[in-house]
Design an enzyme around this catalytic site. Structure first.
Site, PDB file in Angstrom:
ATOM      1  N   HIS A 233      84.568  72.867  23.715  1.00 61.00           N
ATOM      2  CA  HIS A 233      83.448  72.159  24.352  1.00 61.00           C
ATOM      3  C   HIS A 233      84.020  71.176  25.367  1.00 61.00           C
ATOM      4  O   HIS A 233      84.975  70.464  25.069  1.00 61.00           O
ATOM      5  CB  HIS A 233      82.664  71.406  23.268  1.00 61.00           C
ATOM      6  CG  HIS A 233      81.416  70.757  23.769  1.00 61.00           C
ATOM      7  ND1 HIS A 233      81.414  69.575  24.470  1.00 61.00           N
ATOM      8  CD2 HIS A 233      80.131  71.136  23.679  1.00 61.00           C
ATOM      9  CE1 HIS A 233      80.172  69.257  24.781  1.00 61.00           C
ATOM     10  NE2 HIS A 233      79.372  70.181  24.313  1.00 61.00           N
ATOM     11  N   HIS A 298      75.607  75.843  26.021  1.00 58.78           N
ATOM     12  CA  HIS A 298      74.703  74.703  25.805  1.00 58.78           C
ATOM     13  C   HIS A 298      73.977  74.501  27.121  1.00 58.78           C
ATOM     14  O   HIS A 298      74.615  74.166  28.121  1.00 58.78           O
ATOM     15  CB  HIS A 298      75.501  73.419  25.553  1.00 58.78           C
ATOM     16  CG  HIS A 298      76.140  73.334  24.211  1.00 58.78           C
ATOM     17  ND1 HIS A 298      76.907  72.257  23.834  1.00 58.78           N
ATOM     18  CD2 HIS A 298      76.100  74.156  23.138  1.00 58.78           C
ATOM     19  CE1 HIS A 298      77.334  72.434  22.595  1.00 58.78           C
ATOM     20  NE2 HIS A 298      76.866  73.584  22.160  1.00 58.78           N
ATOM     21  N   ASP A 351      70.262  72.449  24.724  1.00 52.95           N
ATOM     22  CA  ASP A 351      71.076  71.319  24.291  1.00 52.95           C
ATOM     23  C   ASP A 351      70.308  70.035  24.573  1.00 52.95           C
ATOM     24  O   ASP A 351      69.746  69.874  25.654  1.00 52.95           O
ATOM     25  CB  ASP A 351      72.390  71.343  25.069  1.00 52.95           C
ATOM     26  CG  ASP A 351      73.406  70.383  24.502  1.00 52.95           C
ATOM     27  OD1 ASP A 351      73.283  70.013  23.326  1.00 52.95           O
ATOM     28  OD2 ASP A 351      74.329  69.994  25.238  1.00 52.95           O
ATOM     29  N   TYR A 368      68.610  65.186  19.626  1.00 52.21           N
ATOM     30  CA  TYR A 368      68.240  66.410  18.908  1.00 52.21           C
ATOM     31  C   TYR A 368      66.844  66.360  18.281  1.00 52.21           C
ATOM     32  O   TYR A 368      66.662  66.721  17.119  1.00 52.21           O
ATOM     33  CB  TYR A 368      69.303  66.756  17.857  1.00 52.21           C
ATOM     34  CG  TYR A 368      70.575  67.214  18.520  1.00 52.21           C
ATOM     35  CD1 TYR A 368      70.771  68.554  18.835  1.00 52.21           C
ATOM     36  CD2 TYR A 368      71.556  66.301  18.902  1.00 52.21           C
ATOM     37  CE1 TYR A 368      71.914  68.974  19.490  1.00 52.21           C
ATOM     38  CE2 TYR A 368      72.703  66.712  19.566  1.00 52.21           C
ATOM     39  CZ  TYR A 368      72.872  68.056  19.849  1.00 52.21           C
ATOM     40  OH  TYR A 368      73.997  68.481  20.515  1.00 52.21           O
TER      41      TYR A 368
HETATM   42  C1  DNO Z   1      76.652  66.839  21.709  1.00 53.51           C
HETATM   43  C2  DNO Z   1      77.422  68.032  21.374  1.00 53.51           C
HETATM   44  C3  DNO Z   1      78.860  67.710  21.020  1.00 53.51           C
HETATM   45  C4  DNO Z   1      79.562  68.950  20.504  1.00 53.51           C
HETATM   46  C5  DNO Z   1      81.016  68.754  20.160  1.00 53.51           C
HETATM   47  C6  DNO Z   1      81.661  70.079  19.887  1.00 53.51           C
HETATM   48  O1  DNO Z   1      75.473  66.862  21.719  1.00 53.51           O
HETATM   49  O2  DNO Z   1      77.338  68.972  22.342  1.00 53.51           O
HETATM   50  O3  DNO Z   1      78.860  66.740  20.039  1.00 53.51           O
HETATM   51  O4  DNO Z   1      78.945  69.384  19.350  1.00 53.51           O
HETATM   52  O5  DNO Z   1      81.695  68.088  21.156  1.00 53.51           O
HETATM   53  O6  DNO Z   1      82.855  69.885  19.230  1.00 53.51           O
END
Ligand code: DNO
Length: 389
Positions: A233, A298, A351, A368
């Site tokens: 990521h 994402h 996302d 979220y």
């Molecule tokens: C945030 C996410 C990140 C992601 C991590 C993956 O919303 O996209 O926290 O989960 O960086 O390791």
């Protein structure tokens, strides 16, 4: 493209039965309760997977199988940590879970300065204000040399804000900056963060890259044997913060990663919102360039401001052309369908999302909420439908 949804497991206020109503068919989750560096045992994986299955979903992606900080710091004998990582991958692969997202950001994960920045329509969004980050680093954390990382206008704004801020506002700022560790239990106060940062003292970009290289050497061959697709990521925001180097921020970094261990198992999570927060990145071009290594996407959007600040916009607003991006991912799926047997679909999730309507009452993880993400999913679904898949 396969519609997935991030679910934080039993810690999540949002139930799997509610996620069913969004139309998503896959789940993205992790065993958040397991401390970083420990093995994910088979029976724990099976239990979680069965719960997801019983609700009518596949567990498509692990986000994340986190790396212990010692791996990023390159500290001590790492053989047990690497062995544990390989074992967790094997246990996941045995249960049919083959896409694993992780990040290589030292200490903090994603970072924002406001978790509830008001929108003109009444909802709220996540926001990163350069002057607030500067106020935190310079006035609250009192990090040596922090001023060197900001232009004078931003520094001036930081001092002004700090002089007028209440204790409550300062504590909200700390809380916002620490919020990017959903599911993990480490939350630092200012003193704790200062102490944690010490352990990174003197770590250069080259050191961090050497530590990343070692990680890839240790885990990618096993991932390959297991049919696991690892996908890093990007840094969020894609720039150095708190004096810590970051090495997954732009296309030069991605080139380095891809070439550091040439293998299909060494891939990317295309996070349009993270990459999109840097004026150096053209997300659509990045997606095109690395399309065959994108194992997970994402999809979200940001609007950048000249001083380095940015705000999370609705999914089809903001600086990135979401339709152009979806078209690249759809074309890549088409290519996979023609050229390779097996799994051709790219799982994506809407996302983040604005907090809208009754989202405000639910106490979900920052970024979220249910309705805000559902809006994003519905809009992206529409784009994909219109593009013809
Ligand atoms: C945030 C996410 C990140 C992601 C991590 C993956 O919303 O996209 O926290 O989960 O960086 O390791």
């Amino acid at each position: 493209m396969k519609e997935t949804w991030r679910w934080y497991g039993p810690l999540d206020q949002i139930q799997l039965s509610e996620i069913r109503q969004t139309g998503a068919v896959g789940i993205v989750t992790a065993l958040h309760e397991i401390p970083y560096g420990e093995v994910w045992h088979r029976n724990t994986i099976v239990k979680r997977r069965d719960k997801i299955k019983a609700a009518g979903f596949e567990w498509d992606v692990v986000e994340s199988l986190p790396l212990h900080e010692d791996i990023k710091r390159g500290m001590g004998d790492l053989s047990t940590l690497f062995a544990n990582y390989r074992q967790s991958m094997a246990n996941l692969a045995n249960e049919g879970i083959q896409i694993i997202c992780y990040n290589f950001m030292p200490l903090l994960d994603w970072t924002r300065t406001n978790l509830k920045s008001p929108l003109h329509n009444g909802g709220t969004c996540l926001r990163y204000s350069a002057f607030l980050m500067a106020a935190f680093e310079i006035c609250m954390l009192k990090r040596k040399d922090a001023e060197k990382d900001y232009p004078s206008k931003v520094i001036e704004g930081a001092y002004n804000w700090f002089a007028r801020s209440t204790e409550k506002e300062q504590s909200e700022l700390l809380n916002a900056i620490m919020a990017g560790l959903p599911g993990a239990y480490d939350r630092y106060d200012v003193e704790g963060l200062r102490y944690a940062l010490k352990s990174y003292d003197g770590l250069s970009v080259d050191d961090l890259r050497a530590n990343y290289q070692l990680f890839l050497n240790e885990v990618v061959p096993t991932a390959q044997e297991l049919g696991i697709k690892l996908c890093v990521h990007p840094d969020d925001p894609p720039r150095n913060i708190l004096g810590l180097p970051r090495i997954v921020s732009d296309s030069k970094d991605i080139d380095w990663i891809i070439n550091a261990f040439p293998s299909h198992s060494n891939g990317l999570t295309l996070c349009s919102g993270s990459l999109g927060a840097s004026p150096n990145n053209n997300v659509v071009e990045i997606a095109q360039r690395y399309a065959d290594r994108i194992h997970f996407a994402h999809l979200r959007n940001v609007r950048k401001e000249p001083d380095g600040s940015f705000e999370e916009t609705a999914h089809l607003e903001g600086d990135t052309d979401m339709a152009a991006l979806c078209k690249i991912l759809l074309d890549e799926e088409k290519r996979r369908r023609q050229q390779i047997s097996g799994d051709w679909q790219i799982p994506y999730r809407p996302d983040h999302g604005h907090e809208l309507l009754s989202d405000t009452e639910r106490g979900t993880f920052p970024g979220y909420p249910l309705i805000g993400r559902l809006r994003g999913l519905a809009e992206i679904r529409g784009v994909i439908h219109a593009l013809g898949s």
